[in-house]
Design a protein around this motif. Structure first.
Motif, PDB file in Angstrom:
ATOM      1  N   SER A  77       0.834  -1.202   0.000  1.00 40.03           N
ATOM      2  CA  SER A  77       0.000   0.000   0.000  1.00 40.03           C
ATOM      3  C   SER A  77       0.870   1.253   0.000  1.00 40.03           C
ATOM      4  CB  SER A  77      -0.932   0.000   1.215  1.00 40.03           C
ATOM      5  OG  SER A  77      -0.186  -0.101   2.422  1.00 40.03           O
ATOM      6  N   GLU A  78       2.034   1.173   0.652  1.00 44.50           N
ATOM      7  CA  GLU A  78       2.963   2.309   0.660  1.00 44.50           C
ATOM      8  C   GLU A  78       3.501   2.585  -0.737  1.00 44.50           C
ATOM      9  OE1 GLU A  78       2.582   0.668   4.664  1.00 44.50           O
ATOM     10  OE2 GLU A  78       3.110  -0.256   2.748  1.00 44.50           O
ATOM     11  N   THR A  79       3.823   1.520  -1.469  1.00 44.46           N
ATOM     12  CA  THR A  79       4.327   1.688  -2.835  1.00 44.46           C
ATOM     13  C   THR A  79       3.270   2.317  -3.727  1.00 44.46           C
ATOM     14  OG1 THR A  79       5.843  -0.195  -2.642  1.00 44.46           O
ATOM     15  CG2 THR A  79       5.196   0.475  -4.865  1.00 44.46           C
ATOM     16  N   ARG A  80       2.033   1.822  -3.627  1.00 43.38           N
ATOM     17  CA  ARG A  80       0.965   2.358  -4.469  1.00 43.38           C
ATOM     18  C   ARG A  80       0.677   3.826  -4.163  1.00 43.38           C
ATOM     19  NH1 ARG A  80      -1.489  -2.875  -3.392  1.00 43.38           N
ATOM     20  NH2 ARG A  80      -1.281  -4.178  -5.262  1.00 43.38           N
ATOM     21  N   ALA A  81       0.926   4.241  -2.923  1.00 46.56           N
ATOM     22  CA  ALA A  81       0.643   5.626  -2.532  1.00 46.56           C
ATOM     23  C   ALA A  81       1.753   6.595  -2.938  1.00 46.56           C
ATOM     24  CB  ALA A  81       0.432   5.700  -1.020  1.00 46.56           C
ATOM     25  N   MET A  82       2.899   6.082  -3.361  1.00 41.81           N
ATOM     26  CA  MET A  82       4.025   6.949  -3.700  1.00 41.81           C
ATOM     27  C   MET A  82       3.794   7.689  -5.013  1.00 41.81           C
ATOM     28  SD  MET A  82       7.480   4.806  -2.800  1.00 41.81           S
ATOM     29  CE  MET A  82       7.836   4.245  -1.132  1.00 41.81           C
TER      30      MET A  82
END
Length: 286
Positions: free
Chosen positions: A135-140
């Motif tokens: 989810s952190e990667t997708r939010a970047m």
């Protein structure tokens, strides 16, 4: 980057290209591939959970993505070391290790293997397919993703000082997702600044490589330093393959040894055997 220009960055440091020797350009020495697990028919579920033993080998060979332990390459470091030593004994010198974030990249193990075998190992920076994105990667943002890639090459990956030497394999699905598109744009931005090679894992569709190259070009990538992997399962039509070759990237056939009557990850793909891969070499078309 003048300090890196003309050099190859391995997990043990910079190397002159002339020192590499024969090089395998797309390998995975340690990874987990759970993202590609394909559940078998209900009547075969039990065998998918059994250990790898002689009586199961035929089934595993024909259903390699349905056997859970078969997808855990990170368990076989000693076997991988033996294969690297065999590769070295037969004239091999270097391996480009394409495991990226999402499929358990382990740069410390790569460094250990390089030290113990004398094989030059180049680790890949970046992210695998969307199914493995956190989810952190997708939010970047694209800028934040670019910072991650830059850091993995200039300073070290996964909290270590062990540096990656290429970007990739960058995982793409079909259809391409928004998160994957951002990673591609970040890949192009990083390459534009560092001049490093890029390796792409295209989605399993004949138009996927064309779409990916267009996105990279629009974001400023150097296509002449870009490798499109897995074309032996992606573009099967001769005319389309030659058309794609005109775009100027490297065309990589890297699934040698993968010979399946039924390719579970792409049922519509008639996976060629190794003889067909060799005969399909674009050079022979000219």
């Amino acid at each position: 980057m003048s300090s890196l220009s003309g050099k190859v960055q391995t997990v043990l440091g910079l190397v002159e290209p002339s020192k590499l020797g024969r090089t395998l350009t797309h390998e995975h020495l340690t990874m987990t591939f759970d993202c590609c697990y394909c559940p078998p028919p209900p009547c075969q579920e039990a065998i998918s959970k059994e250990p790898i033993v002689m009586k199961n080998l035929y089934w595993i060979q024909k259903n390699s993505y349905s056997h859970k332990e078969n997808l855990q390459l990170n368990q076989e470091t000693e076997a991988v070391k033996e294969e690297l030593l065999y590769f070295k004994a037969n004239g091999g010198g270097a391996v480009v290790e394409n495991t990226t974030t999402g499929i358990s990249r382990d740069v410390q193990t790569l460094k250990k293997l390089a030290e113990e075998t004398g094989i030059h190992i180049i680790s890949g920076a970046g992210f695998y397919v969307d199914a493995t994105h956190s989810s952190e990667t997708r939010a970047m943002s694209v800028e934040q993703l670019t910072d991650v890639l830059m850091n993995e090459i200039l300073h070290g990956a996964d909290g270590t000082s062990i540096k990656c030497g290429v970007i990739g394999e960058i995982g793409c699905s079909w259809p391409l997702t928004e998160s994957e598109r951002k990673v591609l744009q970040a890949t192009a931005h990083t390459q534009a600044q560092l001049g490093c090679p890029v390796i792409i894992h295209p989605g399993r569709h004949p138009t996927a490589p064309f779409q990916i190259i267009r996105i990279l070009q629009e974001a400023g990538a150097d296509i002449s330093k870009t490798v499109m992997s897995h074309l032996d399962r992606t573009i099967l039509d001769k005319k389309e393959l030659l058309e794609f070759a005109q775009l100027g990237c490297y065309l990589e056939y890297d699934l040698f040894g993968t010979e399946l009557l039924h390719y579970q990850l792409g049922p519509d793909i008639d996976m060629p055997d190794d003889n067909k891969r060799i005969k399909r070499n674009p050079i022979q078309y000219r």
